[in-house]
Design an enzyme around this catalytic site. Structure first.
Site, PDB file in Angstrom:
ATOM      1  CG  ASN A 450      -1.736   1.311   1.295  1.00 20.03           C
ATOM      2  OD1 ASN A 450      -2.709   1.460   0.570  1.00 20.03           O
ATOM      3  ND2 ASN A 450      -1.338   2.261   2.142  1.00 20.03           N
ATOM      4  CD  GLU A 451      -1.390   5.782   0.481  1.00 13.81           C
ATOM      5  OE1 GLU A 451      -0.738   6.154   1.480  1.00 13.81           O
ATOM      6  OE2 GLU A 451      -2.496   6.260   0.186  1.00 13.81           O
ATOM      7  N   PRO A 452       3.505   2.490  -1.608  1.00 15.34           N
ATOM      8  CG  PRO A 452       4.257   0.962  -3.204  1.00 15.34           C
ATOM      9  CD  PRO A 452       2.996   1.495  -2.569  1.00 15.34           C
ATOM     10  CB  VAL A 482      -3.102   0.235  -2.788  1.00 12.83           C
ATOM     11  CG1 VAL A 482      -3.851   1.552  -2.699  1.00 12.83           C
ATOM     12  CG2 VAL A 482      -4.082  -0.946  -2.765  1.00 12.83           C
ATOM     13  CG  ASN A 502      -5.007   4.518  -1.779  1.00 13.55           C
ATOM     14  OD1 ASN A 502      -5.891   3.778  -2.209  1.00 13.55           O
ATOM     15  ND2 ASN A 502      -4.162   4.136  -0.836  1.00 13.55           N
TER      16      ASN A 502
END
EC number: 3.2.1.31
Length: 652
Positions: A450-452, A482, A502
């Protein structure tokens, strides 16, 4: 590793990283009772002690595991499962970083200790983050990672001598480094005019509280010494015939027979087979459908496996039953298909989080959450940002709630977290996660992160390897991560099957200006799809709201602002879902705890429910939308109307 001023790694570390993990082998079937298996839960009160010594190593130096923990010094009663952070009135414990110690005495049935044909296994469902385990003072296992189960065969320790009990000691360290999942750093404050000598803090790059402890059940279970170690099931459909492909692994004997029966929900045998692998054909099969997509959602068959083995002690039998949902998953340039029909994700992101218990598993809370999900008309959620408890997955299978199953790969933002050491650990975590959740029909997609910082140069190789490895482990499901990076800079998205984005327009920028949301969101979708020609999920969007705050015209943090922001998103989502957008997941289902900061008023308040599961105004807005979407996208006309007349509450 993060190093302190003397050049050695932070004093918490020497015992934490002593051994690397080998590639995983063997199964991780959920412990169940059967004709050949027993289980004994060890939930309840454990003795607990935090090591407050300066170097956090007193417990190892004094070998606390060699005798009852109470003899080492003062202990607390600690409920298991639970996080330890919010249980006591000691403020030091809430933000404690380092080693904590748990202990429990377990009384064993006599047969377990005397029958040498019985195998006794200790299973720890979740210990955050690194755990070392002893039984009667003997080291039995270690595990890195706070969200997946691990086991130890303790038969030899409990089947020697007259003892009918065993003392289980578990030391847990919640320190996060750049190479853990999730990652973090230890920061030493060296200005002695402001901080005591040796003062440090744990920094993280994720927005939820780093709760720690024994978060999920601890139990003992038995199998015969020759036993069913693992089962892998994949399914397909040929016209109206369901195909169930199975592979079974056995340990403890090379001479055995396997019988397989597939039963429907009425207990009738619909197919049978023999041997360690094969295909069962089910004419006129009932398919596993998501909630609200079909008049009979979440249909589950039962795969009953019987093992008959020859051992040196004589013949042994083992029995295991696996729920099976027959369904297919596929992805096109514009659609996500379940059983060949377009599926639209309308759901939530969640956290395992609640008052007092932190991330501790709680059946009452779990059932309440599922009742709220069904009331809401949600058909899906993402396990943001780590694998959830196995019992959660089981309820998703039973209720038809579709799952995007996410790894603990959140906060991968520093260059060090893309190192070979980090990648190797991430690959191992995906092996553990797939091994545990591969047979759940509710799991339709893996999310590896998520959101790297997927715009960094290292990200291309990292995600190529990580996603490729996950696909090799499970070719039957799509894989994603994501992103919050821009479409032109993201180096990981070329390897995903579905783009998950996102965005927080008019929240983290353009504060208060909801009039720009539609333009910015439409532009986002168009650029991503033009660049990659893949389906897109709006995987997070939302606004922070404190229940009871009202402002008209809407102002940030008011209930009116949260509703207004969602409505602006929905205008564009309604346009693009007719093209290539295949889902929307609100952030968040419920308010949750975070680290303290001036930006957080006792946690993150983006939930449509409070932390106590009370609805904000946006919950009713979203409920109206989700039921409307369910009626528009259902497969059979009677699917929704049979359970929701006039959009009223219902009982399933």
């Amino acid at each position: 590793m993060v190093r302190g001023p003397a050049g050695a790694w932070a004093v918490l570390g020497p015992l934490l990283w002593g051994c690397g993990l080998a590639l995983l082998q063997g199964g991780m079937l959920y412990p169940q009772e059967s004709r050949s298996r027993e289980r004994k839960e060890l939930n309840g009160l454990w003795s607990f002690r935090a090591d407050f010594s300066d170097n956090r190593r007193q417990g190892f130096e004094q070998q606390w595991y060699r005798k009852p923990l109470r003899e080492s010094g003062p202990t607390l009663d600690m409920p298991v499962p639970s996080s330890f952070n919010d249980i006591s009135q000691d403020g030091r414990l809430r933000s404690f970083i380092g080693w904590v110690w748990y202990e429990r005495e377990a009384i064993l049935p006599q047969r377990w200790t005397q029958d040498l044909g019985t195998r006794v296994v200790l299973r720890i469902s979740s210990a955050h983050y690194y755990a070392i385990v002893w039984v009667n003072g003997v080291h039995v296992t270690e595990h890195e990672g706070g969200h997946l189960p691990f086991e130890a065969d303790i038969s030899k320790l409990v089947q020697t001598g007259p003892l009918s009990s065993c003392r289980i000691t578990i030391a847990i360290n919640n320190t996060l480094s750049p190479h853990t999942l999730p990652p973090g750093t230890i920061l030493y404050k060296t200005d002695t005019s402001k901080y005591p000598k040796g003062y440090f803090v744990q920094n993280t790059n994720f927005d939820f509280f780093n709760y720690a402890g024994l978060h999920r059940p601890v139990l003992l279970y038995t199998t015969p010494t020759a036993y069913i170690d693992d089962i892998t099931v994949t399914t397909d459909v040929d016209q109206d015939t369901g195909l169930v492909n199975y592979q079974i692994f056995v340990q403890g004997s090379d001479h055995f027979q396997l019988e397989v029966h597939l039963l429907d929900e009425e207990g009738r045998v619909v197919a049978k087979g023999t041997g360690g692998q094969g295909q069962l054909q089910v004419p006129s099969a009932h398919l596993w459908w998501p909630y609200l997509m079909h008049e009979r959602p979440a249909y589950l068959y039962s795969l009953e496996v019987k093992l008959t083995a020859q051992t040196s002690a004589g013949p042994l039998s083992d029995f295991y039953t696996l729920p099976v949902g027959i369904r297919t998953v596929a992805v096109t340039e514009r659609q996500f298909l379940i059983n060949g029909k377009p599926f639209y994700f309308h759901g939530v992101n969640k956290h395992e989080d609640a008052d007092i218990r932190g991330k501790g598993f709680d059946w009452s809370l779990l059932v309440k959450d599922f009742n709220l999900l069904r009331w809401l008309g949600a058909n899906a959620f993402r396990t943001s940002h780590y694998p959830y408890a196995e019992e959660v997955m089981q309820l998703c299978d039973r209720y038809g709630i579709v799952v995007i199953d996410e790894s603990p790969g959140v906060g991968i933002v520093l260059a060090q977290s893309f190192s070979n050491a980090s990648l190797q650990h991430h690959l191992e975590v995906m092996e553990e996660m797939v091994r545990r959740d591969k047979n759940h029909p509710a799991v339709v997609m893996w999310s590896v992160a998520n959101e790297p910082s997927s715009f960094l140069e290292q990200a291309a190789y990292y995600f190529k390897m990580l996603i490729g490895h996950t696909k090799a482990l499970d070719p039957s499901r799509p894989v994603t991560f994501v992103t919050s990076s821009s479409y032109e800079k993201d180096l990981g998205v070329p390897y995903v099957d579905v783009i998950c984005v996102n965005s927080y327009y008019s929240w983290y920028h353009d504060y208060g200006h909801m009039e720009v949301i539609q333009l910015q969101l439409a532009t986002q979708f168009e650029r991503w799809h033009e660049a990659y020609q893949k389906p897109i999920i709006q995987s997070e969007y939302g606004a922070e709201t404190i229940i009871g705050f009202h402002e008209d015209p809407p102002l940030m943090f008011s209930e009116e602002y949260q509703k207004g922001l969602l409505q602006q998103y929905h205008v564009i989502l309604d346009q693009k879902r007719k093209e290539y957008v295949v889902g929307e997941l609100i952030w968040n289902f419920a308010d949750f705890m975070t680290d303290q900061s001036p930006q957080r008023a006792i946690g993150n308040r983006k939930g449509i429910f409070t932390r106590q599961r009370q609805p904000k105004s946006a919950a009713f807005l979203l409920r109206e939308r989700y039921w409307k979407l369910a009626n528009e996208t259902r497969y059979l006309q009677s699917a929704v109307m049979s359970q929701c007349v006039g959009n009223s509450p219902f009982t399933v």
